[in-house]
Design a protein around this motif. Structure first.
Motif, PDB file in Angstrom:
ATOM      1  N   ASP A  69       0.850  -1.191   0.000  1.00 45.26           N
ATOM      2  CA  ASP A  69       0.000   0.000   0.000  1.00 45.26           C
ATOM      3  C   ASP A  69       0.890   1.247   0.000  1.00 45.26           C
ATOM      4  OD1 ASP A  69      -1.692   2.196   0.847  1.00 45.26           O
ATOM      5  OD2 ASP A  69      -3.158   0.686   1.495  1.00 45.26           O
ATOM      6  N   ARG A 105      -4.314  12.418   8.654  1.00 39.94           N
ATOM      7  CA  ARG A 105      -4.978  12.124   7.383  1.00 39.94           C
ATOM      8  C   ARG A 105      -6.464  11.841   7.587  1.00 39.94           C
ATOM      9  NH1 ARG A 105      -2.905   8.893   2.120  1.00 39.94           N
ATOM     10  NH2 ARG A 105      -4.921   8.622   1.126  1.00 39.94           N
ATOM     11  N   LEU A 106      -6.797  11.172   8.709  1.00 38.67           N
ATOM     12  CA  LEU A 106      -8.196  10.811   8.957  1.00 38.67           C
ATOM     13  C   LEU A 106      -8.941  11.873   9.754  1.00 38.67           C
ATOM     14  CD1 LEU A 106      -7.918   6.991   9.798  1.00 38.67           C
ATOM     15  CD2 LEU A 106      -8.166   8.103   7.577  1.00 38.67           C
ATOM     16  N   GLU A 147     -15.633   3.493  13.912  1.00 37.82           N
ATOM     17  CA  GLU A 147     -15.743   4.537  12.885  1.00 37.82           C
ATOM     18  C   GLU A 147     -14.407   4.802  12.213  1.00 37.82           C
ATOM     19  OE1 GLU A 147     -18.157   6.345  11.361  1.00 37.82           O
ATOM     20  OE2 GLU A 147     -19.440   4.845  12.307  1.00 37.82           O
ATOM     21  N   LYS A 175     -13.465   2.576   9.284  1.00 40.59           N
ATOM     22  CA  LYS A 175     -14.026   2.932   7.981  1.00 40.59           C
ATOM     23  C   LYS A 175     -13.137   3.945   7.275  1.00 40.59           C
ATOM     24  CE  LYS A 175     -18.757   2.137   9.610  1.00 40.59           C
ATOM     25  NZ  LYS A 175     -20.072   2.763   9.906  1.00 40.59           N
ATOM     26  N   GLY A 176     -12.590   4.857   8.069  1.00 38.92           N
ATOM     27  CA  GLY A 176     -11.658   5.826   7.499  1.00 38.92           C
ATOM     28  C   GLY A 176     -10.389   5.165   6.998  1.00 38.92           C
ATOM     29  N   GLU A 222     -10.141   2.151   5.814  1.00 39.78           N
ATOM     30  CA  GLU A 222     -10.474   1.435   4.579  1.00 39.78           C
ATOM     31  C   GLU A 222     -10.513   2.381   3.381  1.00 39.78           C
ATOM     32  OE1 GLU A 222     -14.107  -0.450   5.584  1.00 39.78           O
ATOM     33  OE2 GLU A 222     -13.147  -2.023   6.815  1.00 39.78           O
ATOM     34  N   ARG A 223     -10.950   3.612   3.623  1.00 36.75           N
ATOM     35  CA  ARG A 223     -10.974   4.586   2.527  1.00 36.75           C
ATOM     36  C   ARG A 223      -9.570   5.110   2.211  1.00 36.75           C
ATOM     37  NH1 ARG A 223     -15.634   6.237   5.445  1.00 36.75           N
ATOM     38  NH2 ARG A 223     -14.387   7.838   6.513  1.00 36.75           N
ATOM     39  N   ALA A 224      -8.779   5.355   3.261  1.00 29.84           N
ATOM     40  CA  ALA A 224      -7.460   5.958   3.066  1.00 29.84           C
ATOM     41  C   ALA A 224      -6.406   4.946   2.621  1.00 29.84           C
ATOM     42  CB  ALA A 224      -7.006   6.639   4.360  1.00 29.84           C
ATOM     43  N   TYR A 225      -6.534   3.716   3.110  1.00 27.58           N
ATOM     44  CA  TYR A 225      -5.500   2.702   2.832  1.00 27.58           C
ATOM     45  C   TYR A 225      -6.170   1.401   2.380  1.00 27.58           C
ATOM     46  CZ  TYR A 225      -3.258   6.059   5.956  1.00 27.58           C
ATOM     47  OH  TYR A 225      -2.817   7.219   6.544  1.00 27.58           O
ATOM     48  N   PRO A 226      -6.854   1.442   1.236  1.00 25.21           N
ATOM     49  CA  PRO A 226      -7.646   0.274   0.818  1.00 25.21           C
ATOM     50  C   PRO A 226      -6.809  -0.970   0.546  1.00 25.21           C
ATOM     51  CG  PRO A 226      -7.477   1.887  -0.965  1.00 25.21           C
ATOM     52  CD  PRO A 226      -6.945   2.557   0.263  1.00 25.21           C
TER      53      PRO A 226
END
Length: 557
Positions: free
Chosen positions: A368, A387-388, A413, A416-417, A419-423
């Motif tokens: 990643d 970042r989050l 919560e 979820k952030g 997963e969006r930032a570091y998929p």
């Protein structure tokens, strides 16, 4: 160049067999050290130095005890554990796996029973017609003669070549991991031989403070226990007969003061410290009792030698994801006893601890790039938090929760952030978890097979998924750690430094005080060198907190 080293079971002779050599060398076991040292001197700086091959570390153990610093090796057992997973690595199992035979179908070992059909017969071939090792090689007295050592050494070289080919086919990193695991086997022997330096006088004081004076008799020991118990029981008049070593009775004692808990674990009682004085006293008693029963006078007499060194048995891997393990309390020494771990005169301890290693490893193994960018910071969690747009403590909990499979609580919560930032990193973890839940084995970055059970209830399958999710990270971190430790071992040798403890992500070295600064620089440089080789040059930064101390307790963390 591969050279097999095999000793007779009785330890009288040793055989050195080279793959390209017709004539094996047969020497008395006591001469192994001098012969190996002479061979190393003759090799000098040749581009292909000897890599020793052995079925087990018997001969290597004797050489280390005689002061020989062994170099490269190929440990058939550790290579097998990489290939097959788990801990079991008997010679017949190693042979069968290397020849791609059904390991479960191998013939039984001789039992010595009168009607035992597996009893070896004179002149019987070492390898059976079906490809499995015959009874001779499974006998507890094998090999007994130099001639048998030659046969055994030849088979060792054959297995080493097959293992290398199988690991090469598995992944580009797997052979390098086998080199590292094999080298870690030598490091384990050195750790067992040299031990961890202690200040015995200070350790006596610390044990006395926690557990009471050295008992002079069983009656004296019982009196000391009663005195220790009384520090708790005096807070609950009328309950003086409570057995504090009986959880059910402790629960009743707590209920008597109005505290109802499900169990008596320390972490369960921590939130109730201020509710009643007995809780604080009980938690203090727990720490003293642990030292008294596990790290008290019996422990000191059993594991600390006359040279004031604490010694235990070391293993290269735990049979799971591959962490090093140690006995004699070397991996769980209570904090109150750490002031007793001290450098000898004119020496210092250098403590180096990998910082935030598991998330940095995750960035490497997942590929990643965004997560790798976060590792440039000294504090990865702070970078993730920025970042989050969340607080650092929440970011830390979320990253750890992702690697350990926790999805509820304050990290929910934030996950979820992540997963969006570091998929890519999160998908890597989810894939590992999914494989575990389906009962499929997983593989570490360095090529170690991690076996799991299949089937079971849904809760069991989810637990397996949490294990595999973490195993692919923890296992890779263990591989990096060993590569680092071996690089440090080589770097500090000219400084007369030695590794005396490997504790998960932490190294402790014993170094002459005059070379302390050079050793610190060597440790830090070794991390960069090892990480670059291990990661294949991935853009991930690894850091270590390194300090020079006289007592282990003086180090931060």
């Amino acid at each position: 160049m591969l050279r097999a080293l095999v000793t007779t079971r009785a330890g009288r002779h040793a055989v050195i067999v080279e793959r390209t050599q017709d004539e094996p060398q047969v020497v008395a076991s006591g001469e192994v050290t001098s012969v190996v040292r002479r061979m190393a001197e003759l090799e000098g700086d040749r581009t292909s130095p000897t890599r020793w091959v052995w079925w087990d570390r018997t001969a290597a153990r004797a050489a280390v005890a005689e002061g020989l610093r062994l170099g490269r090796c190929w440990d058939l057992q550790e290579a097998h554990r990489l290939l097959a997973g788990g801990w079991s690595a008997a010679p017949d199992e190693v042979w069968a796996a290397a020849h791609e035979l059904d390991v479960d179908a191998r013939p039984p070992a001789p039992t010595g029973d009168l009607f035992d059909l597996a009893t070896p017969q004179p002149g019987e071939p070492l390898v059976r017609d079906d490809g499995y090792l015959g009874p001779r090689s499974l006998d507890q007295d094998w090999p007994a003669t130099p001639a048998e050592c030659v046969e055994w050494a030849a088979l060792a070289l054959d297995v080493a070549g097959r293992q290398q080919a199988m690991l090469s086919a598995r992944s580009p990193q797997a052979v390098a991991t086998a080199y590292s695991e094999s080298g870690a086997g030598i490091l384990c022997l050195e750790l067992e031989h040299r031990g961890l330096p202690l200040d015995r006088t200070r350790m006596d004081e610390l044990i006395t403070l926690a557990a009471g004076p050295r008992p002079e008799s069983e009656e004296h020991a019982a009196a000391i226990r009663r005195d220790r118990d009384e520090l708790v029981l005096r807070h609950v008049p009328g309950r003086e007969s409570t057995d504090l070593r009986n959880p059910a009775q402790v629960l009743q004692l707590l209920q008597a003061v109005g505290l109802r808990v499900d169990d008596t674990r320390s972490w369960r009682l921590e939130p109730y410290r201020g509710m009643h004085p007995v809780v604080e006293a009980l938690l203090a008693w727990r720490k003293s009792e642990r030292i008294a029963t596990t790290y008290g006078w019996t422990w000191l007499d059993r594991f600390v030698g006359p040279d004031d060194r604490l010694r235990g048995e070391w293993t290269v891997c735990d049979g799971g994801a591959g962490r090093m393990t140690a006995s004699a309390g070397l991996h769980s020494l209570p904090a109150p006893l750490r002031p007793g771990v001290a450098a000898q005169p004119d020496h210092v301890l250098i403590r180096a601890d990998l910082g935030q290693v598991e998330p940095r490893v995750l960035a490497t193994v997942s590929g990643d790039t965004a997560f790798a960018a976060a590792t440039v910071a000294d504090d990865l969690y702070a970078d993730v938090a920025a970042r989050l747009h969340i607080d650092r403590p929440i970011a830390k909990i979320a990253v750890l929760a992702a690697m350990y499979g926790q999805t509820s609580g304050p990290a929910g919560e934030a996950l979820k952030g992540l997963e969006r930032a570091y998929p890519t990193a999160m998908a890597y973890l989810q894939e590992a978890a999914g494989r575990g839940e389906r009962g499929e084995h997983v593989m570490t970055y360095g090529g170690r097979l991690v076996r799991v059970s299949t089937g079971g209830e849904a809760a069991h399958r989810r637990a397996i998924g949490r294990f595999t999710r973490n195993a692919v990270v923890q296992g890779a971190a263990a591989e990096l750690f060993k590569a680092w430790a071996l690089t440090v071992r080589a770097a500090v040798a000219p400084l007369r430094g030695e590794i005396v403890l490997c504790l998960h992500d932490e190294l402790v070295l014993h170094v002459p005080q005059a070379h302390a600064d050079a050793a610190v620089a060597a440790v830090d440089q070794a991390l960069q060198d090892a990480a670059r080789r291990w990661s294949g040059g991935a853009p991930v930064r690894f850091v270590a907190d390194t300090s020079v101390v006289h007592r282990w307790s003086e180090a931060k963390g």
